[in-house]
Design a protein around this motif. Sequence first.
Motif, PDB file in Angstrom:
ATOM      1  N   LEU A  23      24.743  19.723-101.291  1.00 20.45           N
ATOM      2  CA  LEU A  23      24.667  18.000-100.125  1.00 20.45           C
ATOM      3  C   LEU A  23      26.434  17.841 -99.801  1.00 20.45           C
ATOM      4  O   LEU A  23      26.935  18.225-100.535  1.00 20.45           O
ATOM      5  N   ALA A  24      26.427  17.930 -98.225  1.00 22.61           N
ATOM      6  CA  ALA A  24      27.748  17.318 -97.766  1.00 22.61           C
ATOM      7  C   ALA A  24      27.990  15.880 -98.636  1.00 22.61           C
ATOM      8  O   ALA A  24      26.944  15.445 -98.535  1.00 22.61           O
ATOM      9  N   ARG A  30      24.714   9.093 -98.533  1.00 23.02           N
ATOM     10  CA  ARG A  30      23.081   8.405 -97.830  1.00 23.02           C
ATOM     11  C   ARG A  30      22.547   8.608 -99.213  1.00 23.02           C
ATOM     12  O   ARG A  30      21.863   7.491 -98.985  1.00 23.02           O
ATOM     13  N   ALA A  31      22.610   9.450 -99.926  1.00 22.38           N
ATOM     14  CA  ALA A  31      21.622   9.471-100.834  1.00 22.38           C
ATOM     15  C   ALA A  31      21.862   8.681-101.877  1.00 22.38           C
ATOM     16  O   ALA A  31      20.840   8.173-102.470  1.00 22.38           O
ATOM     17  N   LEU A  32      22.871   8.340-102.255  1.00 19.75           N
ATOM     18  CA  LEU A  32      24.004   7.192-103.619  1.00 19.75           C
ATOM     19  C   LEU A  32      23.195   6.142-102.768  1.00 19.75           C
ATOM     20  O   LEU A  32      22.602   5.000-103.944  1.00 19.75           O
ATOM     21  N   SER A 113      32.359   8.508-106.292  1.00 19.52           N
ATOM     22  CA  SER A 113      33.527   9.609-105.720  1.00 19.52           C
ATOM     23  C   SER A 113      32.973  10.094-104.822  1.00 19.52           C
ATOM     24  O   SER A 113      34.190   9.988-103.994  1.00 19.52           O
ATOM     25  N   VAL A 114      32.211   8.747-103.433  1.00 22.44           N
ATOM     26  CA  VAL A 114      32.313   9.023-102.506  1.00 22.44           C
ATOM     27  C   VAL A 114      32.427   8.496-101.919  1.00 22.44           C
ATOM     28  O   VAL A 114      31.958   6.936-101.988  1.00 22.44           O
ATOM     29  N   PRO A 115      32.738   8.036-100.087  1.00 23.19           N
ATOM     30  CA  PRO A 115      32.543   6.892 -99.289  1.00 23.19           C
ATOM     31  C   PRO A 115      31.656   6.725 -98.851  1.00 23.19           C
ATOM     32  O   PRO A 115      31.208   7.449 -98.487  1.00 23.19           O
ATOM     33  N   PHE A 121      26.596   3.208-107.130  1.00 22.64           N
ATOM     34  CA  PHE A 121      25.491   3.544-106.798  1.00 22.64           C
ATOM     35  C   PHE A 121      24.551   3.254-108.078  1.00 22.64           C
ATOM     36  O   PHE A 121      25.010   2.919-108.995  1.00 22.64           O
ATOM     37  N   GLN A 122      23.262   3.779-108.651  1.00 22.32           N
ATOM     38  CA  GLN A 122      22.418   3.523-109.634  1.00 22.32           C
ATOM     39  C   GLN A 122      21.595   4.628-110.232  1.00 22.32           C
ATOM     40  O   GLN A 122      21.498   5.625-108.897  1.00 22.32           O
TER      41      GLN A 122
END
Length: 183
Positions: A23-24, A30-32, A113-115, A121-122
């Motif tokens: 994933l980019a 968005r997934a997180l 780790s991503v903006p 996140f969970q």
Amino acid sequence: MKPVIHELVEDDFTPREVPEFGLAEDDYARALDNLVQANVDVIPHTADGRVLLGYREDLPLRNMFWVFGGRMKVGETLTDSAVRALRRELHLDADRSRLVLNHTYNVRWGTRSVPPEERGFQTMLTLMTYQCTDEEARSLTPADRTHGWVRWHSRADLRQLEESGSGLLHPFLPVVLRNAHLL
């Protein structure tokens, strides 16, 4: 009594090769934001109770000790994921028969780790333990950029780190080590 992992697979499930991570960064963010990750982490230990911990380079555990593991890939069993993580992070070809299911945790992390990093996140985190042979214990070193270095800790070392409030142990780490009867 040893916990049982029930693997339920429909007959028409098609296994497929999944890239290391496909994933980019914006898609991953968005997934997180919208999904709960399934993670498997492993606590390598010795027969005398020493625990191997890695000094993390990435959020959410940057500059702290933690165990080894990560996201499950589509089609993996818990054991598959644990074996892959130990190979990726420690160059360890784990003996599947020595991986023991320990506990499952619903973890809500405050950072990621991503903006935007502060959004957190969970994860549904499954913890396993792995008793290393003496030869394995002598050979384990970091194999990827996840951990800057690794170190074996005795129970006394871990208690001292916890009591000192040094910040090197994430508050969740003593909980999972106690539940695994390693602290």
